[in-house]
Design a protein around this motif. Structure first.
Motif, PDB file in Angstrom:
ATOM      1  N   UNK A   6       1.141  -1.064  -0.178  1.00  0.00           N
ATOM      2  CA  UNK A   6      -0.351   0.015   0.421  1.00  0.00           C
ATOM      3  C   UNK A   6       0.709   0.970   0.310  1.00  0.00           C
ATOM      4  N   UNK A   7       0.116   2.336  -1.445  1.00  0.00           N
ATOM      5  CA  UNK A   7       0.968   3.788  -0.560  1.00  0.00           C
ATOM      6  C   UNK A   7       0.165   3.970  -0.088  1.00  0.00           C
ATOM      7  N   UNK A   8       0.526   5.174   1.401  1.00  0.00           N
ATOM      8  CA  UNK A   8       0.618   5.913   2.175  1.00  0.00           C
ATOM      9  C   UNK A   8      -0.045   7.504   0.949  1.00  0.00           C
ATOM     10  N   UNK A   9      -0.879   8.231   1.133  1.00  0.00           N
ATOM     11  CA  UNK A   9      -0.905   9.497   0.689  1.00  0.00           C
ATOM     12  C   UNK A   9      -1.602  10.983   1.851  1.00  0.00           C
ATOM     13  N   UNK A  10      -0.867  11.326   2.320  1.00  0.00           N
ATOM     14  CA  UNK A  10      -1.435  12.443   3.300  1.00  0.00           C
ATOM     15  C   UNK A  10      -1.010  13.648   3.069  1.00  0.00           C
ATOM     16  N   UNK A 164       4.679   9.435   4.545  1.00  0.00           N
ATOM     17  CA  UNK A 164       4.236   8.430   5.575  1.00  0.00           C
ATOM     18  C   UNK A 164       4.408   9.579   7.165  1.00  0.00           C
ATOM     19  N   UNK A 165       3.952   9.420   8.079  1.00  0.00           N
ATOM     20  CA  UNK A 165       3.868   9.994   9.485  1.00  0.00           C
ATOM     21  C   UNK A 165       5.753  10.410   9.652  1.00  0.00           C
ATOM     22  N   UNK A 166       6.839   9.848   8.935  1.00  0.00           N
ATOM     23  CA  UNK A 166       8.287  10.142   8.984  1.00  0.00           C
ATOM     24  C   UNK A 166       7.640  12.056   8.444  1.00  0.00           C
ATOM     25  N   UNK A 167       7.607  11.520   7.237  1.00  0.00           N
ATOM     26  CA  UNK A 167       7.436  13.023   6.387  1.00  0.00           C
ATOM     27  C   UNK A 167       6.791  13.600   6.958  1.00  0.00           C
ATOM     28  N   UNK A 202      -5.429   5.687   1.821  1.00  0.00           N
ATOM     29  CA  UNK A 202      -3.678   4.867   1.494  1.00  0.00           C
ATOM     30  C   UNK A 202      -4.639   4.129  -0.344  1.00  0.00           C
ATOM     31  N   UNK A 203      -3.879   3.769  -0.680  1.00  0.00           N
ATOM     32  CA  UNK A 203      -4.820   2.856  -1.638  1.00  0.00           C
ATOM     33  C   UNK A 203      -3.363   1.643  -2.321  1.00  0.00           C
ATOM     34  N   UNK A 238      -6.702  -1.974   7.376  1.00  0.00           N
ATOM     35  CA  UNK A 238      -7.262  -3.841   7.381  1.00  0.00           C
ATOM     36  C   UNK A 238      -9.147  -3.244   6.479  1.00  0.00           C
ATOM     37  N   UNK A 239      -9.348  -2.027   6.890  1.00  0.00           N
ATOM     38  CA  UNK A 239     -11.172  -2.012   6.064  1.00  0.00           C
ATOM     39  C   UNK A 239     -10.749  -2.563   4.889  1.00  0.00           C
ATOM     40  N   UNK A 240      -9.691  -1.737   4.055  1.00  0.00           N
ATOM     41  CA  UNK A 240      -9.845  -2.616   2.022  1.00  0.00           C
ATOM     42  C   UNK A 240      -9.573  -3.780   2.369  1.00  0.00           C
ATOM     43  N   UNK A 241      -8.269  -4.298   3.273  1.00  0.00           N
ATOM     44  CA  UNK A 241      -8.473  -5.918   3.130  1.00  0.00           C
ATOM     45  C   UNK A 241      -9.555  -6.872   3.520  1.00  0.00           C
ATOM     46  N   UNK A 242      -9.961  -6.119   4.625  1.00  0.00           N
ATOM     47  CA  UNK A 242     -11.422  -6.950   4.798  1.00  0.00           C
ATOM     48  C   UNK A 242     -12.739  -6.532   3.669  1.00  0.00           C
ATOM     49  N   UNK A 243     -12.183  -6.132   2.645  1.00  0.00           N
ATOM     50  CA  UNK A 243     -12.619  -5.821   2.077  1.00  0.00           C
ATOM     51  C   UNK A 243     -13.808  -4.702   1.862  1.00  0.00           C
ATOM     52  N   UNK A 244     -13.994  -4.388   3.189  1.00  0.00           N
ATOM     53  CA  UNK A 244     -14.255  -2.885   2.783  1.00  0.00           C
ATOM     54  C   UNK A 244     -14.337  -1.720   2.334  1.00  0.00           C
TER      55      UNK A 244
END
Lengths: 480, 488
Positions: A6-10, A164-167, A202-203, A238-244
């Motif tokens: 996954x890529x995190x977009x903030x 990321x949170x660090x960025x 996230x995507x 988690x939501x996406x992995x669970x198909x949500x």
């Protein structure tokens, strides 16, 4: 799939309170604190018939912030009304900027694991802060305090360039240091004068479309921001992995439980009905005005860092830490004018001062002593008046009750013993008490010397000059 | 001599010649209010007691020479949407029934520094929304010419009080015709200055980009004098214009020779009463005889002005009136269980029908998805209206139109038909949209015995031109000498 797929977009919307003396549309003081509703007037309480007058300093500070973050400054800008009802918003609209912000298309650079990275800024605009609701413990219900209503803010909106949170933390720290350097905001996060709305989505890396984002409002500590992002990223994956599906919503981060909660449902989606503020004229800025502000910009952190690397031979890491805060950097520069020993001042700031700040959760702005006092401390050590271990005690004293280090050591009786007679007296005494060590030394055990010096330091409560002790012991031992 | 018949400049003359004292003037007006207010209902707050007390103090200061101002002791009435410190400012709304402003409007500071005597706060349509003063929460003001008819609005209390000689002059406010139309209905003079000439600070906002405070007086000279007092840049209102002070009485030359007067044919077409047209045509002939050049022209864009006006005015009003939320001041519903209900009930109960209608309309035109079709388009049309007027003023010194399509109508005739009520503004709104100055003076009576008004529109900050053109006709017609309201 795993997390790494996954890529995190903030993207961030950072609000900084500007440190003008008066509010944005009236002449009430902006000072923090004060008994409720004491910094108010007919204008900032929205009495019928009152009109706003734009504080010119606010425009100047915002332009400064724009120039310091590589923005284009709009020559022709305006104010707009953002309409919504809430008891802390007396006019029932916030005067902000909608389609013609003062500054656009900027960027700041942050350091990441993979080197430098540009974070693009969409815009910086000016607006007014709202008041505050206090829960009434006695009468029940809520009480409105309008002291903060009309305090000027800039909103700095970034592009979704953070990964990321660090960025995010590096970006926030960078913004904070820039705003401090140009002296437009004191950036006191505990007082809410620097706070961020964090948009996270996230995507899957293979997806081209962005995911649905959630927004966490009014985050005002680096630690919470990092924790909240980490939590939110996990939650979304988690939501996406669970198909949500992710709901686009506004969330509230709870520091105690370490979780995010939904603030309002989609039904209440706000329509702010923005329209141009008819009570204010357009903001027109001349080339000359912008150039004048440009000319007053101070040296920014990036440039100071370069100078520290070249001029003082500081390490990249140390130079980063010192220049991350204007207050640390100013402390550094002021101290070396007194002691002319940048390495030593650097070490004090990087190790002991940073440690104390961390332990006491203090921000550099709250350091109670000044660079002159730090410089004098270094001078006292360099001259041999005190040892570096006494120096640490002096530093603690400076945090407790800042005063001239020379006065501190006199008062506390911490002056180093450098008198040859006195040193000899101690050495003789220690040698008499430790015949075994003498024998060990003679037998070639060098460690015995260390032991003897240690004993002598103990005897003098650390005040004896260690170099002189060493030499005296060697001389005496050779003579035995 | 009936003191209350006199204009302010006549009062000044008599004060100067010691034929009158300010105490006599105040007393005469108090007597007049006591006599006529029960018929006319022009006041929301009557300040006769306070006025008497103030006059006493003032008389002493005048007698011992402490005060020498030209206006010391001259009474005035104030529309009830202009903030007066320590005195209720209700906007004729239940919402502000007991609201006392903690500060004075800039115009009030000016009025007070000239030592004028405030006789009271005058009735109006609630929050200045309306054209008949029937939308006041407190009372319906009657037209002194015929008590069955409306005085116009929204400054109906101001116009009726001047017409009934209960005040020598008054302040009103004009967002779409709210000074000129009631002046026309009541046979008095009303001036809406250029947007930015008079500070709006302390005028309870209806539509910020259109509102302007102005004078309602017995004649044009008084109108110029009151403008002298209230005009001027105010640092508290950044939309006010910073320019040198003028004496507006100096332009009253009683001469229009060579002046170019444009007559837009759209203002004499459909919807304009025949009697009004005929009356105005006679006036146009008079101007010709006086040596003015008259030319008919087309102000095509004017047909869109009314729709544009109601979109912009309501949009701004919906935002301006948001502050009346029951939190800090004004009406708060006695019972509520949560915040939403507090807002909803306070505003539903505190505002009248017309105000709510406009808030809803304004909220709608600003809503996402409708903004472009309504508000944005209206702003574009507004620019076109301004351009059209600019073009016209390249050719003409003034533009002449009727002030209202009809004379005063009957009480109750239109109050249940908002659209018809809005049409009463058709001649006046484009002036506010373009930010221009305009004056209305009475030019005769219709067959019902009600006054007919003429509107003269000037270019931006050319108040002097329209004042002179109005003055010249006033001198010719001598309306005040010929006709008086009969309170029938």
């Amino acid at each position: 799939m795993s997390r790494s797929d996954y890529e995190v977009i903030i993207g961030l919307e950072v609000h900084a309170e500007l440190s003008t003396k008066t509010k944005i549309f009236c002449s009430c003081p902006t000072e923090f604190g004060g008994a409720p509703n004491t910094h108010i007037c007919p204008i900032c309480t929205a009495m019928p018939g009152t009109l706003p007058v734009l504080n010119e300093k606010v425009v100047e500070y915002a332009v400064k912030a724009g120039l310091a973050t590589n923005c284009e400054i709009s020559r022709n800008s305006k104010n707009d009304r953002k309409n919504y009802y809430y008891p802390d918003l007396p006019k029932s609209y916030q005067i902000s900027q909608f389609d013609k912000p003062l500054c656009e298309h900027g960027y700041v650079e942050i350091d990441t694991e993979n080197g430098k990275k540009k974070i693009r800024l969409t815009r910086i605009h000016i607006e007014e802060d709202a008041g505050k609701l206090n829960h009434d413990d006695f009468g029940g219900g809520s009480l409105v305090d309008l002291n903060r209503a009309g305090v000027p803010l800039i909103e700095i909106v970034s592009e979704p360039d953070l990964r990321s949170a660090e960025e995010v933390e590096a970006y926030m720290r960078k913004l904070k240091s820039i705003l401090e350097y140009i002296e437009v905001s004191d950036c006191k996060m505990q007082e809410g004068s620097l706070r961020a709305d964090v948009n996270v989505s996230v995507k899957r890396k293979t997806d081209t479309k962005l995911g649905t984002r959630t927004e966490m409002k009014n985050m005002n500590s680096f630690r919470s921001i990092v924790r909240a992002i980490e939590y939110e990223v996990e939650r979304q994956i988690d939501i996406i992995e669970d198909g949500g599906k992710i709901d686009q919503e506004t969330l509230r981060w709870d520091d105690v439980s370490g979780k995010t909660f939904s603030m309002r449902d989609k039904e209440d989606a706000q329509d702010y009905r923005y329209f141009p503020e008819p009570d204010l004229v357009a903001i027109k800025l001349s080339e000359e005005y912008i150039q004048n502000i440009k000319n007053t910009l101070p040296e920014l952190p990036e440039s100071r860092k370069q100078r520290y690397l070249e001029q003082y031979n500081l390490s990249e890491k140390d130079a980063n830490i010192i220049t991350s805060s204007k207050y640390l950097s100013d402390l550094f520069e002021s101290a070396i004018t007194i002691c002319n020993n940048p390495k030593a001042v650097n070490n004090w700031i990087i190790s002991d001062i940073s440690r104390i700040l961390n332990e006491t959760e203090t921000e550099p702005i709250a350091i109670p002593f000044d660079g002159k006092q730090l410089g004098q401390l270094v001078v006292l050590i360099d001259k041999g008046t005190i040892s570096s271990s006494i120096g640490k005690k002096v530093l603690e004293e400076l945090f407790e009750n800042p005063r001239n280090p020379e006065d501190i050591i006199k008062e506390k009786g911490w002056i180093q013993i450098s008198d040859e007679g006195a040193i000899k007296e101690v050495v003789t005494k220690i040698l008499e008490a430790n015949p075994q060590s003498i024998a060990d030394f003679k037998a070639g055990k060098d460690r015995a010397l260390g032991f003897l010096v240690g004993q002598a330091m103990k005897e003098t409560k650390g005040k004896a000059n260690p170099k002189m002790l060493n030499e005296m012991f060697l001389k005496e031992l050779k003579g035995i | 001599m009936d003191i209350t018949e006199l204009t302010v400049h006549e009062l000044q003359e008599k004060l100067k010649n010691k034929e009158l004292t300010i105490t006599e003037i105040t007393k005469a007006y108090i007597d007049r209010i006591n006599e006529k207010e029960k018929d006319v209902d022009a006041f929301v707050t009557i300040l006769t007691e306070e006025a008497l007390e103030e006059t006493k103090n003032l008389q002493k200061k005048v007698d011992n020479g402490e005060i020498t101002g030209n206006f010391a002791g001259i009474p005035i009435g104030i529309k009830d949407n202009i903030c007066t410190k320590g005195i209720k400012t209700t906007c004729s709304s239940k919402m502000l029934e007991n609201f006392v402003s903690p500060y004075n409007a800039t115009v009030m500071e000016k009025i007070n520094s000239e030592n004028l005597i405030n006789l009271g706060k005058l009735n109006m349509d609630e929050f200045a929304m309306g054209g008949s003063t029937e939308y006041s929460y407190f009372k319906k003001t009657k037209n002194p010419w015929n008590l069955k008819k409306v005085p116009g609005g929204s400054s109906g209390g101001s116009a009726a009080a001047v017409a009934a000689n209960m005040v020598p002059w008054a302040l009103g406010s004009d967002t779409g015709g709210s000074i000129r139309q009631p002046a026309s209905f009541c046979g008095v003079v009303g001036l809406k200055p250029t947007y930015g000439l008079v500070s709006r600070y302390g005028l309870v906002a209806f539509a910020s980009s259109l509102d302007q405070i102005g004078s309602i007086t017995k004649d044009v000279r008084d109108c110029a004098m009151l403008l002298n007092i209230i005009a001027g840049y105010d640092e508290k209102d950044t939309t006010s214009e910073d320019m040198p002070k003028k004496d507006y009485t100096e332009c009253l030359k009683n001469d229009v020779k060579g002046l170019k007067i444009g007559v837009p044919k759209e203002f004499f077409g459909e919807g304009i009463n025949e009697e009004v047209k005929t009356r105005l045509e006679k006036i146009i002939e008079e101007y010709k005889n006086m040596g003015a050049e008259i030319e008919e022209f087309s102000l095509d864009i004017a047909q869109y002005a009314l729709a544009t006006y109601y979109i912009i005015a309501c949009a701004e009003a919906s935002s301006n009136l948001g502050r009346f939320d029951g939190i800090r001041y004004g009406y708060r519903t006695p019972e509520f269980t949560n915040l939403k209900e507090l807002y909803k009930k306070s505003r539903s109960e505190g505002f009248g029908e017309e105000v709510k209608r406009r808030i809803i309309l304004g909220t709608y035109v600003l809503s996402s998805g409708y903004y472009d079709a309504y508000y944005k388009k209206a702003q574009q049309v507004r620019t076109l209206v301004m351009n059209e007027f600019s073009k016209a003023f390249e050719k003409y010194d003034v533009i002449l139109t009727p002030t209202a399509p009809t004379g005063a109508f009957d009480i109750g005739e239109k109050s249940n038909n908002p659209l018809e009520m809005y049409l009463a503004d058709i001649c006046t709104v484009s002036v506010n949209i373009a930010g221009l100055p305009a004056i209305s003076i009475p030019v005769g009576l219709n067959s019902e015995g009600m006054p007919v008004g003429m509107q003269l529109i000037g270019n931006r900050f050319k108040e002097e031109t329209i004042l002179n053109v109005a003055y010249t006709m006033e001198q010719k017609l001598k309306f005040r000498e010929k006709y008086k309201p009969e309170f029938k």
